[in-house]
Design a protein around this motif. Structure first.
Motif, PDB file in Angstrom:
ATOM      1  N   UNK A  29       0.700   9.146 -10.562  1.00 55.37           N
ATOM      2  CA  UNK A  29      -0.208   9.362  -9.432  1.00 55.37           C
ATOM      3  C   UNK A  29      -1.672   9.260  -9.860  1.00 55.37           C
ATOM      4  N   UNK A  30      -2.015   9.829 -11.015  1.00 54.59           N
ATOM      5  CA  UNK A  30      -3.419   9.803 -11.443  1.00 54.59           C
ATOM      6  C   UNK A  30      -3.852   8.442 -11.970  1.00 54.59           C
ATOM      7  N   UNK A  31      -2.935   7.682 -12.527  1.00 53.58           N
ATOM      8  CA  UNK A  31      -3.301   6.404 -13.140  1.00 53.58           C
ATOM      9  C   UNK A  31      -3.017   5.179 -12.285  1.00 53.58           C
ATOM     10  N   UNK A  32      -2.120   5.287 -11.339  1.00 58.69           N
ATOM     11  CA  UNK A  32      -1.762   4.115 -10.536  1.00 58.69           C
ATOM     12  C   UNK A  32      -1.918   4.351  -9.033  1.00 58.69           C
ATOM     13  N   UNK A  33      -1.432   5.489  -8.532  1.00 56.28           N
ATOM     14  CA  UNK A  33      -1.467   5.736  -7.091  1.00 56.28           C
ATOM     15  C   UNK A  33      -2.860   6.024  -6.559  1.00 56.28           C
ATOM     16  N   UNK A  34      -3.712   6.619  -7.364  1.00 58.76           N
ATOM     17  CA  UNK A  34      -5.047   6.993  -6.919  1.00 58.76           C
ATOM     18  C   UNK A  34      -6.042   5.837  -7.030  1.00 58.76           C
ATOM     19  N   UNK A  35      -5.680   4.765  -7.635  1.00 56.68           N
ATOM     20  CA  UNK A  35      -6.613   3.650  -7.864  1.00 56.68           C
ATOM     21  C   UNK A  35      -6.659   2.729  -6.667  1.00 56.68           C
TER      22      UNK A  35
ATOM     23  N   UNK B  90       0.846  -1.203   0.000  1.00 52.71           N
ATOM     24  CA  UNK B  90       0.000   0.000   0.000  1.00 52.71           C
ATOM     25  C   UNK B  90       0.883   1.256   0.000  1.00 52.71           C
ATOM     26  N   UNK B  91       1.931   1.239   0.815  1.00 55.43           N
ATOM     27  CA  UNK B  91       2.853   2.378   0.867  1.00 55.43           C
ATOM     28  C   UNK B  91       3.497   2.603  -0.496  1.00 55.43           C
ATOM     29  N   UNK B  92       3.931   1.531  -1.120  1.00 55.80           N
ATOM     30  CA  UNK B  92       4.578   1.643  -2.424  1.00 55.80           C
ATOM     31  C   UNK B  92       3.634   2.233  -3.466  1.00 55.80           C
ATOM     32  N   UNK B  93       2.401   1.718  -3.533  1.00 60.78           N
ATOM     33  CA  UNK B  93       1.466   2.178  -4.559  1.00 60.78           C
ATOM     34  C   UNK B  93       0.905   3.571  -4.289  1.00 60.78           C
ATOM     35  N   UNK B  94       0.650   3.915  -3.040  1.00 53.83           N
ATOM     36  CA  UNK B  94       0.022   5.202  -2.723  1.00 53.83           C
ATOM     37  C   UNK B  94       1.021   6.360  -2.626  1.00 53.83           C
ATOM     38  N   UNK B  95       2.258   6.065  -2.260  1.00 55.63           N
ATOM     39  CA  UNK B  95       3.192   7.153  -1.988  1.00 55.63           C
ATOM     40  C   UNK B  95       4.475   7.044  -2.813  1.00 55.63           C
ATOM     41  N   UNK B  96       5.149   5.922  -2.705  1.00 57.58           N
ATOM     42  CA  UNK B  96       6.501   5.831  -3.248  1.00 57.58           C
ATOM     43  C   UNK B  96       6.558   5.747  -4.772  1.00 57.58           C
ATOM     44  N   UNK B  97       5.559   5.165  -5.391  1.00 51.84           N
ATOM     45  CA  UNK B  97       5.598   4.983  -6.840  1.00 51.84           C
ATOM     46  C   UNK B  97       5.756   6.314  -7.566  1.00 51.84           C
TER      47      UNK B  97
END
Length: 172
Positions: A166-172, A102-109
């Motif tokens: 962020x718009x295509x991967x982190x926000x999903x 979750x940390x990787x996808x929401x923040x670090x990516x």
């Protein structure tokens, strides 16, 4: 004459590298302090934002960090310290509540592109501070304007990539 130009180029580069090191020290310290805050619950906002709105928000921050060169780094350093303190709190809370994925996808990516952009533009903000601390003359010259232009172009590229992720991967 060529030796003088090389010397001036090296001096502006040395000042900028020192400003980068100062910026990294500030954000690292703020992040580490934020990581020590425990017991907070972070609510994950799943409201998608458009790539355009994320990009313009990030560009506003980039321009603000660059323009803070005229405040001798005060604005950029306070803004970066606050944001990375909150960043540390978010990392700790996400790890306590969720998992590393979750940390990787929401923040670090997207952070892989956004954080270097903030370091580069924040270092421009601290450029005159480093000049003042090293007792070098503070002036806006051609070499500084070229440096600012190059950093701005790199910031645009990094912000486009970060906004897309962020718009295509982190926000999903």
């Amino acid at each position: 004459m060529e030796n003088l130009e090389n010397l001036l180029d090296k001096l502006s580069t040395k000042t900028y590298i020192t400003a980068i090191m100062l910026t990294v020290a500030i954000i690292s310290t703020a992040t580490l302090l934020g990581l020590n805050i425990t017991g907070l619950n972070i609510v994950i906002n799943n409201n998608p934002m458009s790539m355009q709105s994320i990009f313009w928000h990030n560009m506003f921050i980039s321009v603000l960090l660059i323009l803070s060169i005229f405040t001798i780094g005060i604005v950029s350093n306070v803004l970066l310290a606050y944001n990375f303190f909150v960043f540390g709190i978010k990392i700790r809370s996400l790890l306590e509540q969720y998992d590393l994925d979750m940390l990787f996808h929401k923040v670090l990516l997207h952070g892989f592109f956004e954080i270097p952009q903030m370091i580069l533009t924040g270092a421009i903000g601290s450029y005159f501070l480093v000049k003042k601390l090293t007792k070098s003359p503070i002036k806006v010259d051609y070499k500084l304007l070229i440096l600012i232009f190059k950093v701005f172009v790199v910031a645009i590229i990094l912000n486009v990539i970060a906004a897309y992720i962020e718009s295509n991967f982190s926000m999903k």
